[in-house]
Design an enzyme around this catalytic site. Structure first.
Site, PDB file in Angstrom:
ATOM      1  CB  SER A   1     -33.810  63.789  42.763  1.00  0.00           C
ATOM      2  OG  SER A   1     -34.154  64.642  43.675  1.00  0.00           O
TER       3      SER A   1
ATOM      4  CE1 TYR B   1     -39.769  63.435  42.126  1.00  0.00           C
ATOM      5  CE2 TYR B   1     -37.848  64.336  43.638  1.00  0.00           C
ATOM      6  CZ  TYR B   1     -38.381  64.187  42.346  1.00  0.00           C
ATOM      7  OH  TYR B   1     -37.745  64.730  41.235  1.00  0.00           O
TER       8      TYR B   1
END
Length: 254
Positions: free
Chosen positions: A135, A148
């Protein structure tokens, strides 16, 4: 490519679903897996090349059974896309500790479980590939995405380490780095400053196209997705830390 196969986790919706359909249309046999009650079974009706199954990446027995069943039925395993992931957005201290732990279990330990179970099958296939979903939040710690972001930093480190370890077995390991994707994962969360400034312009199909290149194109370690993030990613490889920190401050508002 009619005899080539790929296993995809988290395939019931979003990036996983789009990638399953992309590879099926390209002639690959696709093993699409997700949790019970996720609706994964419906994906098999979308294309004859797709086989669906239930897999909980937090359960080692479930992972090993799913990987073995697909690899053995397909006769080979050319690629794995570690896509399953979960997300919570908000101030770190305001999110329950159990939720932070769950994010790590799915996004990090789940990736490790799938990679470990798939290794013997990938090692039997010349030129096999393990593709992990990283990500943009693995590039710099992103506020309101703390656990995250931490999980994707771990995926980055795992990817880089395994790419070196598994080279002797002719397994290329790489990571896809999308910024914000308009998918079910973001449907029920509010927008943060970083979302507003970077925009949620990517679609699951955008990421699926990059997954296809990761599996079939030249061997690259990290594949950023989206023009704006590509520019940030490339510049970030050369900018001093202070400049990189300033860029992130402008994006996140912190």
């Amino acid at each position: 490519m009619a005899d080539r196969s790929i296993l995809i986790t988290g395939a019931a919706s979003g990036i996983g679903r789009a990638t399953a359909l992309r590879f099926a249309a390209g002639g690959w046999r696709v093993g699409a897996f997700d949790l019970p009650n996720s609706g994964i079974e419906a994906l098999a009706d979308e294309h004859d090349n797709i086989t669906t199954g239930v897999m909980d990446v937090t359960d080692d027995q479930s992972v090993r059974a799913g990987v073995a069943s697909f690899a053995e039925s397909a006769g080979r395993l050319d690629a794995v896309l570690n896509n399953a992931g979960i997300l919570s957005i908000g101030q770190f201290a305001e999110i329950e500790a159990d939720r932070h732990a769950a994010i790590i279990d799915v996004n990090v330990t789940g990736v490790m479980r799938v990679a470990h179970a798939a290794h013997p099958y990938l090692a039997k296939t010349p030129g096999a590939r393990l593709i992990n979903l990283a990500s943009a939040s693995a590039d710099f710690g992103v506020p309101e995405f703390a656990s995250y972001s931490a999980s994707k930093f771990a995926v980055r480190g795992l990817t880089e380490a395994l790419n070196l370890e598994w080279a002797a077995a002719d397994i290329h390991v790489c990571a896809i780095w999308p910024s914000f994707v308009r998918s079910p994962m973001l449907d029920d969360v509010g927008e943060t400053t970083s979302m507003q400034r970077l925009g949620i312009s990517l679609t699951p199909d955008s990421v699926a196209k990059v997954a296809w290149r990761a599996a079939t194109g030249r061997r690259r370690l990290h594949l950023p997705v989206g023009l704006l993030y590509k520019l940030l990613f490339v510049s970030g490889q050369w900018l001093p830390f202070a400049m990189k920190r300033l860029s992130m401050r402008l994006i996140t508002g912190y």
